[in-house]
Design an enzyme around this catalytic site. Sequence first.
Site, PDB file in Angstrom:
ATOM      1  N   ASN A  29      -1.960 -41.725  73.307  1.00 30.90           N
ATOM      2  CA  ASN A  29      -2.765 -41.713  72.087  1.00 30.90           C
ATOM      3  C   ASN A  29      -3.433 -40.367  71.807  1.00 30.90           C
ATOM      4  O   ASN A  29      -4.030 -40.182  70.743  1.00 30.90           O
ATOM      5  CB  ASN A  29      -3.847 -42.787  72.149  1.00 30.90           C
ATOM      6  CG  ASN A  29      -4.808 -42.576  73.305  1.00 30.90           C
ATOM      7  OD1 ASN A  29      -4.517 -42.982  74.425  1.00 30.90           O
ATOM      8  ND2 ASN A  29      -5.950 -41.937  73.062  1.00 30.90           N
ATOM      9  N   GLY A  31      -3.813 -35.793  73.099  1.00 30.80           N
ATOM     10  CA  GLY A  31      -3.413 -34.667  73.932  1.00 30.80           C
ATOM     11  C   GLY A  31      -1.918 -34.518  74.067  1.00 30.80           C
ATOM     12  O   GLY A  31      -1.142 -34.787  73.148  1.00 30.80           O
ATOM     13  N   TYR A 181      -9.966 -32.628  90.559  1.00 32.50           N
ATOM     14  CA  TYR A 181      -8.961 -32.851  89.514  1.00 32.50           C
ATOM     15  C   TYR A 181      -7.630 -32.234  89.919  1.00 32.50           C
ATOM     16  O   TYR A 181      -6.573 -32.883  89.837  1.00 32.50           O
ATOM     17  CB  TYR A 181      -9.422 -32.269  88.182  1.00 32.50           C
ATOM     18  CG  TYR A 181      -8.324 -32.259  87.147  1.00 32.50           C
ATOM     19  CD1 TYR A 181      -7.940 -33.431  86.504  1.00 32.50           C
ATOM     20  CD2 TYR A 181      -7.637 -31.076  86.836  1.00 32.50           C
ATOM     21  CE1 TYR A 181      -6.910 -33.432  85.575  1.00 32.50           C
ATOM     22  CE2 TYR A 181      -6.621 -31.070  85.907  1.00 32.50           C
ATOM     23  CZ  TYR A 181      -6.254 -32.239  85.280  1.00 32.50           C
ATOM     24  OH  TYR A 181      -5.221 -32.253  84.359  1.00 32.50           O
TER      25      TYR A 181
END
Length: 313
Positions: A29, A31, A181
């Site tokens: 949805n 990026g 990350y």
Amino acid sequence: MSSPSAAPPWNVRRLPRADGSVFLVTGGNAGIGYFVAEQLATTGATVVLGSRSPAKAENAMASIRARVAGARVRSVRMDLADLSSLRAVAESLDVERLDAVVHNAGVALDDPPREETGDGHELMFGTNHLGHFALTHWLMPLLSAAPAARVVTMGSFAAKSERLDLDDPQSLTDYQAKRTYGRSKLAQMYFGVELDRRLRAAGSTVASVVAHPGGALDSLTPSRPPVHVRTTGARLGAAPAGLLLQGKHAGAWPAVRAVLDPAVRGGELWGPRVFGLRGEPRREPMWDHLADASVATRLWDVSRALTGVDPSR
């Protein structure tokens, strides 16, 4: 699709047809995931957007339909941070087979404090890696039902400089948001490589490919309102960065090629052509640390223990 020997040179703006195929894009949805879905929709395939937010998925589908005539696109609610919900995701697809899944969805936190999923896992490791690890297990019967399905795992260039600490995979003692990350994306990439090794050993028709988007910035990404709106100021300010980096529309190219190109093989790594940061997609040499099978095997065992499933079975 045509055989590898007969295939024309790859053209990111003229993709091969894939009518009748079904592709799932997690995080489709927004990026890079949005652009993966938009580009795959041009092939005539049915593209399913996995999203936590039905409203954002509706906006993304409307944008795709406005740009791709006759687009076959729908969505399924998906929360990779909730492992217990993922079996239902596979069931809700309501298809007989799945030709590819693009593991794109991810969480990136910039600042402390450390957060956890409802299952008690560090949020980025739990969502980006463990969620996709478990989802693959539940999707495998649908993938195995396709003639030559692909699992495409979207890693990150940020993972190239990281190394896993499998004595502390959940960053309990060493939590730094950006480093955690990077490690979560590295774990995803190890998973993609190890999954292919196990699928080959089992004689599976499913292949696993790893891709990364290079340096993909919002400020270099064309507008897709209301999914993404780039202001004139952002476009002008980002112009110098465009010499080395690219937008998220281009960051989608390696994953899209990994889904569609019959010349792509399981166990390969695909990224942008120019220094691994920008440009058209190409096969890259496997990063040295990703080739360490002992780390991949240990990560697999840790992931299996934390999720209670095994994607290769």
